[in-house]
Design a protein around this motif. Structure first.
Motif, PDB file in Angstrom:
ATOM      1  N   TRP A  93      28.717  33.380  13.128  1.00 32.94           N
ATOM      2  CA  TRP A  93      27.440  34.038  13.389  1.00 32.94           C
ATOM      3  C   TRP A  93      27.646  35.545  13.555  1.00 32.94           C
ATOM      4  O   TRP A  93      26.865  36.349  13.043  1.00 32.94           O
ATOM      5  CB  TRP A  93      26.755  33.458  14.629  1.00 32.94           C
ATOM      6  CG  TRP A  93      25.444  34.136  14.875  1.00 32.94           C
ATOM      7  CD1 TRP A  93      24.241  33.811  14.315  1.00 32.94           C
ATOM      8  CD2 TRP A  93      25.208  35.288  15.694  1.00 32.94           C
ATOM      9  NE1 TRP A  93      23.285  34.697  14.732  1.00 32.94           N
ATOM     10  CE2 TRP A  93      23.851  35.628  15.585  1.00 32.94           C
ATOM     11  CE3 TRP A  93      26.014  36.075  16.497  1.00 32.94           C
ATOM     12  CZ2 TRP A  93      23.287  36.693  16.250  1.00 32.94           C
ATOM     13  CZ3 TRP A  93      25.444  37.154  17.161  1.00 32.94           C
ATOM     14  CH2 TRP A  93      24.092  37.449  17.036  1.00 32.94           C
ATOM     15  N   ARG A 121      25.896  38.436  11.501  1.00 35.44           N
ATOM     16  CA  ARG A 121      25.162  39.532  12.146  1.00 35.44           C
ATOM     17  C   ARG A 121      25.631  40.878  11.618  1.00 35.44           C
ATOM     18  O   ARG A 121      24.829  41.733  11.270  1.00 35.44           O
ATOM     19  CB  ARG A 121      25.352  39.462  13.657  1.00 35.44           C
ATOM     20  CG  ARG A 121      24.623  40.573  14.413  1.00 35.44           C
ATOM     21  CD  ARG A 121      25.251  40.890  15.730  1.00 35.44           C
ATOM     22  NE  ARG A 121      26.655  41.318  15.553  1.00 35.44           N
ATOM     23  CZ  ARG A 121      27.534  41.345  16.525  1.00 35.44           C
ATOM     24  NH1 ARG A 121      27.205  40.970  17.746  1.00 35.44           N
ATOM     25  NH2 ARG A 121      28.776  41.742  16.303  1.00 35.44           N
ATOM     26  N   ASN A 179      24.631  41.337   7.944  1.00 35.07           N
ATOM     27  CA  ASN A 179      23.187  41.555   7.871  1.00 35.07           C
ATOM     28  C   ASN A 179      22.855  43.000   8.258  1.00 35.07           C
ATOM     29  O   ASN A 179      22.022  43.647   7.618  1.00 35.07           O
ATOM     30  CB  ASN A 179      22.464  40.561   8.778  1.00 35.07           C
ATOM     31  CG  ASN A 179      20.990  40.526   8.537  1.00 35.07           C
ATOM     32  OD1 ASN A 179      20.540  40.323   7.413  1.00 35.07           O
ATOM     33  ND2 ASN A 179      20.213  40.708   9.593  1.00 35.07           N
ATOM     34  N   GLY A 199      17.640  45.247  13.994  1.00 30.36           N
ATOM     35  CA  GLY A 199      18.216  43.920  13.802  1.00 30.36           C
ATOM     36  C   GLY A 199      19.397  43.669  14.707  1.00 30.36           C
ATOM     37  O   GLY A 199      19.560  42.577  15.255  1.00 30.36           O
ATOM     38  N   GLN A 255      17.867  42.846  18.077  1.00 31.92           N
ATOM     39  CA  GLN A 255      17.074  41.620  18.159  1.00 31.92           C
ATOM     40  C   GLN A 255      17.886  40.352  17.890  1.00 31.92           C
ATOM     41  O   GLN A 255      17.641  39.319  18.520  1.00 31.92           O
ATOM     42  CB  GLN A 255      15.899  41.688  17.173  1.00 31.92           C
ATOM     43  CG  GLN A 255      14.866  42.722  17.542  1.00 31.92           C
ATOM     44  CD  GLN A 255      14.252  42.453  18.904  1.00 31.92           C
ATOM     45  OE1 GLN A 255      13.894  41.337  19.229  1.00 31.92           O
ATOM     46  NE2 GLN A 255      14.163  43.503  19.708  1.00 31.92           N
ATOM     47  N   MET A 256      18.825  40.410  16.963  1.00 36.97           N
ATOM     48  CA  MET A 256      19.571  39.201  16.604  1.00 36.97           C
ATOM     49  C   MET A 256      20.322  38.577  17.778  1.00 36.97           C
ATOM     50  O   MET A 256      20.273  37.357  17.950  1.00 36.97           O
ATOM     51  CB  MET A 256      20.507  39.470  15.424  1.00 36.97           C
ATOM     52  CG  MET A 256      19.757  39.627  14.113  1.00 36.97           C
ATOM     53  SD  MET A 256      20.863  39.880  12.713  1.00 36.97           S
ATOM     54  CE  MET A 256      21.527  38.222  12.523  1.00 36.97           C
ATOM     55  N   GLN A 276      17.834  36.719  19.997  1.00 37.02           N
ATOM     56  CA  GLN A 276      17.414  35.464  19.372  1.00 37.02           C
ATOM     57  C   GLN A 276      18.521  34.424  19.426  1.00 37.02           C
ATOM     58  O   GLN A 276      18.274  33.241  19.663  1.00 37.02           O
ATOM     59  CB  GLN A 276      16.984  35.713  17.926  1.00 37.02           C
ATOM     60  CG  GLN A 276      15.728  36.545  17.822  1.00 37.02           C
ATOM     61  CD  GLN A 276      15.465  37.039  16.412  1.00 37.02           C
ATOM     62  OE1 GLN A 276      16.336  37.019  15.549  1.00 37.02           O
ATOM     63  NE2 GLN A 276      14.242  37.505  16.183  1.00 37.02           N
ATOM     64  N   ARG A 277      19.762  34.866  19.220  1.00 32.81           N
ATOM     65  CA  ARG A 277      20.902  33.944  19.261  1.00 32.81           C
ATOM     66  C   ARG A 277      21.077  33.365  20.662  1.00 32.81           C
ATOM     67  O   ARG A 277      21.323  32.168  20.823  1.00 32.81           O
ATOM     68  CB  ARG A 277      22.177  34.662  18.822  1.00 32.81           C
ATOM     69  CG  ARG A 277      23.410  33.799  18.830  1.00 32.81           C
ATOM     70  CD  ARG A 277      23.321  32.687  17.831  1.00 32.81           C
ATOM     71  NE  ARG A 277      24.581  31.951  17.800  1.00 32.81           N
ATOM     72  CZ  ARG A 277      24.718  30.745  17.301  1.00 32.81           C
ATOM     73  NH1 ARG A 277      23.701  30.137  16.726  1.00 32.81           N
ATOM     74  NH2 ARG A 277      25.881  30.142  17.333  1.00 32.81           N
TER      75      ARG A 277
END
Length: 57
Positions: free
Chosen positions: A12, A16, A19, A39, A42-43, A46-47
Motif C-alpha cells: 500500500w 501511495r 500515486n 492525495g 488524504q490517502m 482513508q487507509r
C-alpha cells in the motif's frame, strides 16, 4: 501485526508513493503539485479508516 498484514501495508505504501508521483507529473500543469500533496494527506487518513473498519467484528 502479522507478516501478511505487514506485506500488504508495504504494498500500500508503494502504491501511495507511486500515486503521488503520478499526480505530481509536471505535464499536468501547475495544479499537479497541489493534487499530489492533497492525495498524500488524504490517502493515509482513508487507509487508517479502512484498517480500523477491517479490525471491527
Amino acid at each position: 501485526m502479522t507478516k501478511s498484514s505487514q506485506a500488504v501495508q508495504g504494498l500500500w505504501i508503494r502504491f501511495r508513493d507511486a500515486n503521488g508521483q503520478f499526480h505530481a507529473d509536471k505535464d499536468s500543469g501547475s495544479i499537479a503539485s497541489i493534487n499530489a500533496a492533497s492525495g498524500m494527506l488524504q490517502m493515509p487518513i482513508q487507509r487508517a479508516q479502512e484498517l480500523e473498519n477491517s479490525a471491527q467484528p
